[in-house]
Design an enzyme around this catalytic site. Sequence first.
Site, PDB file in Angstrom:
ATOM      1  N   THR B 163     -19.328  -5.254  17.933  1.00 16.93           N
ATOM      2  CA  THR B 163     -19.056  -6.324  16.954  1.00 16.93           C
ATOM      3  C   THR B 163     -17.707  -6.959  17.319  1.00 16.93           C
ATOM      4  OG1 THR B 163     -18.131  -4.729  15.386  1.00 16.93           O
ATOM      5  CG2 THR B 163     -20.438  -5.343  15.085  1.00 16.93           C
ATOM      6  N   THR B 200     -15.660   2.788  11.414  1.00 14.93           N
ATOM      7  CA  THR B 200     -16.836   1.952  11.702  1.00 14.93           C
ATOM      8  C   THR B 200     -17.185   2.164  13.100  1.00 14.93           C
ATOM      9  OG1 THR B 200     -16.326   0.146  10.296  1.00 14.93           O
ATOM     10  CG2 THR B 200     -17.873  -0.314  11.971  1.00 14.93           C
ATOM     11  N   ASN B 409      -8.894 -10.047  11.050  1.00 15.51           N
ATOM     12  CA  ASN B 409      -9.455  -9.645   9.761  1.00 15.51           C
ATOM     13  C   ASN B 409      -9.272 -10.622   8.625  1.00 15.51           C
ATOM     14  OD1 ASN B 409     -10.736  -7.041  10.139  1.00 15.51           O
ATOM     15  ND2 ASN B 409      -8.719  -6.489  10.955  1.00 15.51           N
TER      16      ASN B 409
END
Lengths: 414, 414
Positions: B163, B200, B409
């Site tokens: 990702t 994650t 982010n």
Amino acid sequence: MAKITHVSPLAPKGGFPSLPIIEGVRFSSIEAGVRYKGRKDVTLIELVDGTVMAGTFTSSATRSAAVLDCQDKIDGPTDGGAAIVINAGNSNAFTGKNGMEAVGKITGAVAETLGLSPQRVFSSSTGVIGEPLKWERITNVLGELKSGLRDDGISDAARAIMTTDTFPKGAQATVSGTGGEIKIVGIAKGSGMIAPDMATMLVYMFTDAKISQRLLQDLVTRATNETFNCITVDSDTSTSDTLLMAATGTSAADSIQGGTAVCDAFYGALRDVMLDLAHQVVRDGEGASKFVEVRISGAASNSDARKVALAIANSPLVKTALAGEDPNWGRIVMAVGKSGAQADRDLLSIRFGDVLVAENGWVSPDYSEDAGAAHMKNEDILIRVDLGLGSGEAVMWTCDLTHGYIEINADYRS
Amino acid sequence: MAKITHVSPLAPKGGFPSLPIIEGVRFSSIEAGVRYKGRKDVTLIELVDGTVMAGTFTSSATRSAAVLDCQDKIDGPTDGGAAIVINAGNSNAFTGKNGMEAVGKITGAVAETLGLSPQRVFSSSTGVIGEPLKWERITNVLGELKSGLRDDGISDAARAIMTTDTFPKGAQATVSGTGGEIKIVGIAKGSGMIAPDMATMLVYMFTDAKISQRLLQDLVTRATNETFNCITVDSDTSTSDTLLMAATGTSAADSIQGGTAVCDAFYGALRDVMLDLAHQVVRDGEGASKFVEVRISGAASNSDARKVALAIANSPLVKTALAGEDPNWGRIVMAVGKSGAQADRDLLSIRFGDVLVAENGWVSPDYSEDAGAAHMKNEDILIRVDLGLGSGEAVMWTCDLTHGYIEINADYRS
């Protein structure tokens, strides 16, 4: 130290408030060159005979020499006057036996200068950790500080105690006592290393109330838990956090007794002043562009609610999303999940302000991303999470995580 | 999603390693348009009859539907083959009952396509939380995926599961078994929302060992605790963390038995591969410019040591100082103090690499700021803290906190 060139966009619009004089409290601030140049960095506060002191302090296992010394003295006898001496630029924390020696030299010299017992002199230091405090720079200027003492010097003091703060912080309230008014004023500094319990914060509160040390301490402890212990900027707990409150007893009002309506009113006003100061600290959070309230309800217990509130308020992913004005409620779900609190995905609901975002384990059918995004554009943001399990509640106040935080902290010492 | 234009400066210099083929494992990756355009985003892995599966998963209370489904199936019967299907771009987490339905549709369709029991099809999803997963985009391409299955497709798979990763992550080891070699290979993705337990992260490990499900699960759990549960990028625990390990039994070597020298060697190699992958995840930490090892000794207990290691590794003030190459050991003291672990200021010592910085409650007499600053210039930084109290030890690996983290982010979804 990084150059702070801008006042926080979240600073109170009216500037530093006009604070009433508390009879029996005098302030003096001076440029002593402890670390900074071209600004006042040492403050002396003289307190009249009979002043009662209370305080709350950092829970850090590596707390500073000044904090340890204050904790020793806080509930001592109240005959004679008292004093507080504060320096900015050097925290005198983790400075070994030399740290304790420096505190002794400073408080001893203040006691001599003002004709007090050293047991009644309280000191605070804020700034860099681990560098020796050149205490002579403070003791050398005590005569000059003494001659500058004045009852309207509080706004100078609010500026002299600042480190990375971008604005001075003050608040006040007045309570009707029996037979006269009671005033409460407070000043605070702090903008980074802010986390319960308590933050890199220094807070000084003054009142002219007549009150016992024990009752004052009870009220201060309770109000700290509801205010300064509910804010976090970066989850980092300081070694130097100190809140000192002095009650001079100079008001015409009768002595405050526990359990009375006057005591309740006094507590309410005290809590309001402390909450105002706590919010100002968050509004000056290093690099902050958003003021954020995180309100949790429906938790299995208050303690679970606090875990969830802290997990959200300290999450770098949540805080960067806020900085980007991104209504990224998935990160709220993540933070609930990691908090360690009891949670059931299918009972959880999330609101941004009044906008219902998610319920029953999924995004709400009525939620529109536009509505969430619109709330995120506000300067003040409210995140509400209901866990749907019980009646546990908690609130935390925090700010977003921006480039400014990194600019300020990546090179604080150089 | 923020555009990632640069490979992490901490990426392994040699690029993606050459990984040996594990007989009985075939990979296929495709561009299914789950969220991204112009890149492969779905991977199918087919595992030969008799493959034994083990796994470790996020401890989040809001874990995703795919994780819940894998946990249900992981210790099921091993007759027949098995499969793993992975998509990037949408995590299918906090998607309510629709999330579980999507997992059922995907694993059911994979089972039908490959002629397996749905109980033997494991799925993972990574990406945005809370948006419905358009599962048809995956089931529609299963025929094409099946026809693309090949035994050398692992490097494509390592790319398709990414990702915000800036480089694909792989590692391998070989062990001498009784009667033949045993191979271990692994791939991983992850660079943000990384914290124990687990991150994650998606991790897929393959071996041709013959081994029982129970022994494999024991070894995988133990190795996870020593590797992936010792890394943190931002203290944020994902809803989707999954490590799956498949043992095909296709090696010529005898079956591995617990308590033997071969088992010890296998465990050591497994741990090495997992540690290598865990370090690669940290080296790809969002915005990372430093790889940091935090090594604690002398704590009252291992659990206290871990508290201190985590407090240091997650402190925004420590991590921004590292980004600024500032040997700000005062912030290390702060983090020790706030950790909740037993600590005595006057017994604490701190080292940067081999440079003794602080001891006996103060800066070391031999410490020079230049020596500390020199260590901070390194790409790999070692922070050592000895608490001087007992024999408790812990290690954590992390990265610094930079502007890059905030860039990535603050606007991940747009």
